[in-house]
Write a protein that holds these residues in place. Structure first.
Motif, PDB file in Angstrom:
ATOM      1  N   GLU A  20      17.085  13.101   7.411  1.00  0.00           N
ATOM      2  CA  GLU A  20      17.382  13.796   8.664  1.00  0.00           C
ATOM      3  C   GLU A  20      18.008  12.837   9.669  1.00  0.00           C
ATOM      4  O   GLU A  20      18.893  13.225  10.446  1.00  0.00           O
ATOM      5  N   PHE A  21      17.560  11.574   9.660  1.00  0.00           N
ATOM      6  CA  PHE A  21      18.065  10.585  10.615  1.00  0.00           C
ATOM      7  C   PHE A  21      19.449  10.078  10.213  1.00  0.00           C
ATOM      8  O   PHE A  21      20.269   9.731  11.066  1.00  0.00           O
ATOM      9  N   TYR A  22      19.704  10.048   8.896  1.00  0.00           N
ATOM     10  CA  TYR A  22      20.999   9.567   8.380  1.00  0.00           C
ATOM     11  C   TYR A  22      21.607  10.663   7.508  1.00  0.00           C
ATOM     12  O   TYR A  22      21.604  10.585   6.274  1.00  0.00           O
ATOM     13  N   ALA A  28       4.611   4.549   8.812  1.00  0.00           N
ATOM     14  CA  ALA A  28       3.213   4.804   9.176  1.00  0.00           C
ATOM     15  C   ALA A  28       3.097   6.079  10.000  1.00  0.00           C
ATOM     16  O   ALA A  28       2.201   6.905   9.786  1.00  0.00           O
ATOM     17  N   ILE A  29       4.021   6.264  10.945  1.00  0.00           N
ATOM     18  CA  ILE A  29       4.004   7.458  11.792  1.00  0.00           C
ATOM     19  C   ILE A  29       4.275   8.706  10.951  1.00  0.00           C
ATOM     20  O   ILE A  29       3.565   9.722  11.059  1.00  0.00           O
ATOM     21  N   TRP A  30       5.305   8.649  10.108  1.00  0.00           N
ATOM     22  CA  TRP A  30       5.642   9.815   9.285  1.00  0.00           C
ATOM     23  C   TRP A  30       4.550  10.118   8.264  1.00  0.00           C
ATOM     24  O   TRP A  30       4.282  11.280   7.967  1.00  0.00           O
ATOM     25  N   SER A  31       3.931   9.066   7.731  1.00  0.00           N
ATOM     26  CA  SER A  31       2.845   9.280   6.762  1.00  0.00           C
ATOM     27  C   SER A  31       1.652   9.942   7.432  1.00  0.00           C
ATOM     28  O   SER A  31       1.031  10.865   6.872  1.00  0.00           O
ATOM     29  N   GLU A  32       1.313   9.465   8.641  1.00  0.00           N
ATOM     30  CA  GLU A  32       0.217  10.084   9.368  1.00  0.00           C
ATOM     31  C   GLU A  32       0.562  11.529   9.710  1.00  0.00           C
ATOM     32  O   GLU A  32      -0.287  12.427   9.623  1.00  0.00           O
ATOM     33  N   SER A  72       0.809  -1.213   0.000  1.00  0.00           N
ATOM     34  CA  SER A  72       0.000   0.000   0.000  1.00  0.00           C
ATOM     35  C   SER A  72       0.846   1.270   0.000  1.00  0.00           C
ATOM     36  O   SER A  72       0.346   2.333  -0.301  1.00  0.00           O
ATOM     37  N   PHE A  73       2.139   1.189   0.379  1.00  0.00           N
ATOM     38  CA  PHE A  73       3.013   2.359   0.365  1.00  0.00           C
ATOM     39  C   PHE A  73       3.355   2.684  -1.087  1.00  0.00           C
ATOM     40  O   PHE A  73       3.843   1.834  -1.827  1.00  0.00           O
ATOM     41  N   ILE A  74       3.070   3.923  -1.497  1.00  0.00           N
ATOM     42  CA  ILE A  74       3.243   4.297  -2.901  1.00  0.00           C
ATOM     43  C   ILE A  74       4.564   5.035  -3.058  1.00  0.00           C
ATOM     44  O   ILE A  74       4.704   6.189  -2.648  1.00  0.00           O
ATOM     45  N   VAL A  75       5.536   4.363  -3.653  1.00  0.00           N
ATOM     46  CA  VAL A  75       6.836   4.973  -3.906  1.00  0.00           C
ATOM     47  C   VAL A  75       6.654   6.113  -4.903  1.00  0.00           C
ATOM     48  O   VAL A  75       5.992   5.970  -5.927  1.00  0.00           O
ATOM     49  N   GLY A  76       7.230   7.276  -4.577  1.00  0.00           N
ATOM     50  CA  GLY A  76       7.105   8.426  -5.462  1.00  0.00           C
ATOM     51  C   GLY A  76       5.969   9.357  -5.104  1.00  0.00           C
ATOM     52  O   GLY A  76       5.842  10.434  -5.690  1.00  0.00           O
ATOM     53  N   SER A  77       5.111   8.972  -4.140  1.00  0.00           N
ATOM     54  CA  SER A  77       4.014   9.839  -3.716  1.00  0.00           C
ATOM     55  C   SER A  77       4.557  10.972  -2.851  1.00  0.00           C
ATOM     56  O   SER A  77       5.708  10.945  -2.387  1.00  0.00           O
ATOM     57  N   VAL A  78       3.723  11.997  -2.629  1.00  0.00           N
ATOM     58  CA  VAL A  78       4.165  13.126  -1.810  1.00  0.00           C
ATOM     59  C   VAL A  78       4.440  12.676  -0.378  1.00  0.00           C
ATOM     60  O   VAL A  78       5.336  13.210   0.291  1.00  0.00           O
ATOM     61  N   GLU A  79       3.706  11.673   0.091  1.00  0.00           N
ATOM     62  CA  GLU A  79       3.961  11.166   1.442  1.00  0.00           C
ATOM     63  C   GLU A  79       5.279  10.408   1.492  1.00  0.00           C
ATOM     64  O   GLU A  79       6.019  10.490   2.482  1.00  0.00           O
ATOM     65  N   ALA A  80       5.569   9.660   0.438  1.00  0.00           N
ATOM     66  CA  ALA A  80       6.850   8.953   0.381  1.00  0.00           C
ATOM     67  C   ALA A  80       8.000   9.949   0.366  1.00  0.00           C
ATOM     68  O   ALA A  80       9.053   9.721   0.991  1.00  0.00           O
ATOM     69  N   ASP A  81       7.811  11.078  -0.332  1.00  0.00           N
ATOM     70  CA  ASP A  81       8.852  12.114  -0.341  1.00  0.00           C
ATOM     71  C   ASP A  81       9.065  12.666   1.064  1.00  0.00           C
ATOM     72  O   ASP A  81      10.200  12.947   1.469  1.00  0.00           O
ATOM     73  N   HIS A  82       7.966  12.843   1.812  1.00  0.00           N
ATOM     74  CA  HIS A  82       8.081  13.328   3.189  1.00  0.00           C
ATOM     75  C   HIS A  82       8.847  12.318   4.040  1.00  0.00           C
ATOM     76  O   HIS A  82       9.729  12.702   4.830  1.00  0.00           O
ATOM     77  N   ALA A  96      11.009  10.179   2.999  1.00  0.00           N
ATOM     78  CA  ALA A  96      12.404  10.196   2.558  1.00  0.00           C
ATOM     79  C   ALA A  96      13.177  11.319   3.249  1.00  0.00           C
ATOM     80  O   ALA A  96      14.331  11.132   3.679  1.00  0.00           O
ATOM     81  N   GLU A  97      12.531  12.488   3.372  1.00  0.00           N
ATOM     82  CA  GLU A  97      13.191  13.600   4.046  1.00  0.00           C
ATOM     83  C   GLU A  97      13.461  13.280   5.508  1.00  0.00           C
ATOM     84  O   GLU A  97      14.511  13.640   6.059  1.00  0.00           O
TER      85      GLU A  97
END
Length: 666
Positions: A19-21, A84-88, A2-12, A14-15
């Motif tokens: 930040e973590f690495y 899931a946390i970052w997407s929410e 269900s996670f859509i690679v390339g979506s705006v949420e996936a970009d978030h 990724a950011e």
């Protein structure tokens, strides 16, 4: 996955990983391999292809190839759970309920509305923008009790002044569901504007429909009302003509009512407060519109001049329409009802020639006579009254969209038969033909129209209509949701509601010493209860403890919403209609109407268990948290204590949580 690679949420997400690495291993991107989501990492600046990765069930990077740096840190939780946390987090801050990306004005409001006062201030900014911009048709959806109408009332003089500066002239009208609300809001307006503004006085007046004024005049004079059937017997072409000819004293009283209305705002700019039906009929030159003008009562003018002057006097510059419903916006008729009306319209008159039994432009009594004659030989479909038939006939050619309902599956898996007489009452609504017509009043009544709602179903309809509407949907992700105690049970069906409400009241009184006000349908004979529609928009329940009931829909209403599902290309409008009802009623004593300090009033929801389960994937549209109270019976059945109605349950794997969250918020 269900996670859509390339979506705006996936970009978030990724950011957040970057930040973590911030150093090496450095995040390269997401991939799905053999059905598993992975985050890929470069080991160093010389890498051309990422070789190391993190699987969604783990929080550490699996180093592949050469890496000479220190051991990279672990995520606080497995990658799937963090996504899931970052997407929410992203959805709450950047996406509206249902996953829709907010517009710039919606996003600014969501970020500004950090508490009640901030939300109301931000509401004023939004309304100011919508009322004064050049676009003629705006539709605004916002939470209950956020002071939409109060803000508009407070700023009315400023709005009219700015419109006047742009050369826009005419009256301003507020339309509400009931006369009670219209009267309350008119009193609120007059209290807010006791002194002149911009060199003008402003006075709110309550304008009633012709039918309401006629009924009140007859009651005051102690005379019987003339019905349309009686007007036909009297040989009058219309009800109003019959009243003028046979009840002149009633017309005199109505005229006196309008003279008093004119005196009440003498020297001031009148601001009209009325009900929906009056606003909807305004463009048709309704009797109440024309009678509002002094020209209508000037006997020295010809009827043609009277009408022209009355139309000009009562032209609307701006209409504010509060609490719009789906039926305000569209007609939804079964195909057989339309076919019956078409047959009636095509029927030749018994006298022969070119005359029709139901000719266009005929007086209302002539139409009634034709309807009755045709209905004797051809009984109309159930529920098709004379007024409904006339409304269908008045839809212009080409004004219908024809659709066939499908099974949206909104109530979940169908029940199986328990006895020979069992029938699937909702399944019978599948495969039915319907006709839908977009009503004209919203775009023709005034130079500027602002429609207000708190509901998702009317908003979906307006989005389906499209141009010329500009739609703004506001939500408050930064403000914690108030809790409603949900008591789901399969016993919550129409015939059981009075008993269940009485039991809830007795229990609540014993536990708290406080009474419960009931809000729900099919409880008209139960004391201290109101329907959801009657309670809509009211401030009378502030501080009161409430029990509301929500049962499955009657088949007819289910079918109408399935027709809208088919027309809108959706499969959620039935459930959204339940959530609209829930939000409206919960907003009577919670949310922006809850006390600012101290304990919140109680709000209990008695809801059908099948419906409660079906609503779970759409709970992002609920403005209040449905938290299930665990009864001894539920505990015995093995349910966990204090379970909340949420889409993601505890004890899931990261992958399951991610999939469940995506499904619930999609």
């Amino acid at each position: 996955m269900s996670f859509i690679v390339g979506s705006v949420e996936a970009d978030h997400c990724a950011e957040r990983l970057r930040e973590f690495y911030p150093d090496f291993p450095s995040f390269a991107g997401f991939v799905v391999e053999r059905g598993e989501l992975r985050a890929q990492f470069y080991n160093g600046p010389g890498d051309k292809r990422p070789s190391s990765y993190m699987s969604e069930d783990f929080g550490s990077i699996l180093i592949q190839g050469t890496y000479l740096g220190p051991k990279p840190p672990r995520l606080p939780k497995p990658l799937g759970e963090m996504l899931a946390i970052w997407s929410e987090e992203f959805r709450q801050r950047h996406l509206a309920p249902g996953g829709r990306e907010r517009t710039s004005i919606e996003q600014r409001f969501a970020e500004a509305a950090t508490d009640r006062d901030a939300a109301m201030a931000a509401m004023g900014t939004v309304l100011d923008s919508l009322v004064t911009d050049p676009n003629p048709c705006h539709f605004l959806s916002a939470p209950e009790g956020i002071s939409k109408s109060r803000t508009l009332i407070a700023n009315t003089p400023g709005y009219l002044k700015r419109l006047e500066n742009r050369g826009v002239t005419g009256l301003m009208m507020f339309a509400f569901p009931t006369y009670k609300l219209a009267g309350q809001k008119a009193a609120e307006f007059n209290a807010a504007h006791p002194t002149p503004r911009f060199g003008q006085r402003y006075k709110a007046i309550v304008l009633k429909s012709w039918s309401r004024l006629y009924a009140e005049a007859c009651e005051a004079l102690g005379v019987a009302e003339i019905t349309l059937e009686k007007a036909l017997e009297l040989g009058a072409p219309s009800l109003q003509t019959a009243v003028k000819l046979h009840q002149p004293e009633v017309m005199d009283r109505i005229a006196a009512t309008f003279r008093a209305l004119h005196r009440s705002h003498a020297g001031a700019v009148p601001i009209l407060f009325t009900v929906h039906d009056v606003a909807h009929e305004w463009v048709k030159d309704s009797a109440s519109r024309l009678m509002l003008s002094p020209a209508y009562w000037d006997a020295t003018l010809s009827p043609k001049v009277q009408r022209a002057m009355a139309r000009e006097d009562t032209k609307l510059a701006i209409l504010i329409h509060d609490e719009v419903s789906k039926d305000n916006l569209v007609r939804i008729d079964r195909a057989e009802a339309r076919a019956w009306v078409d047959d009636l319209a095509a029927m030749p008159h018994p006298e022969g020639g070119r005359k029709k039994l139901w000719p266009k432009g005929a007086p209302m009594t002539r139409l009634l006579e034709g309807y009755q004659a045709f209905a004797k030989l051809n009984p109309p479909p159930e529920g098709l009254t004379f007024d409904e038939a006339v409304a269908i006939r008045d839809v212009p050619a080409g004004g219908w969209d024809e659709i066939t309902t499908k099974d949206s599956g909104e109530y979940g898996v169908k029940a199986t038969a328990h006895h020979a007489d069992w029938k699937d009452i909702y399944g019978e609504e599948v495969g039915k033909d319907w006709s839908i017509h977009i009503k004209a009043w919203p775009t023709t009544s005034a130079g500027k129209v602002l429609i207000l709602t708190t509901e998702a179903v009317p908003t979906a309809i307006i989005r389906r209509i499209g141009k010329p509407w500009f739609v703004t949907e506001l939500d408050t992700p930064e403000i914690a949701r108030d809790v409603v105690e949900a008591r789901p049970s399969r016993e919550v069906i129409g015939r059981n509601l009075p008993t269940l409400v009485r039991e809830a009241r007795q229990e609540h009184l014993a536990e708290t010493g406080r009474p419960l006000i009931g809000i729900g349908n099919k409880m008209s004979h139960v004391v201290q209860t109101q329907t959801h529609h009657t309670a809509k928009g009211s401030n009378a329940y502030i501080g009161q403890d409430i029990v509301q009931t929500i049962a499955l829909l009657p088949p007819e209403e289910y079918g109408r919403l399935e027709a809208l599902n088919a027309w809108c290309g959706r499969d959620d409008l039935i459930r959204l209609s339940h959530l609209d009802q829930f939000n409206q009623t919960a907003g009577r004593n919670l949310g922006f109407r809850a006390p600012r300090t101290g304990p919140k009033p109680a709000h209990i929801l008695l809801i059908n268990r099948r419906l409660f389960d079906a609503l779970t994937p759409l709970l992002t549209f609920a403005r209040y948290e449905m938290r299930e109270r665990v009864t001894p019976r539920v505990q015995k059945a093995g349910r966990t204590d204090a379970k909340a109605a949420v889409a993601v349950r505890p004890m899931m794997s990261g992958r399951e949580k991610l999939a469940a969250l995506r499904l619930a918020l999609a």
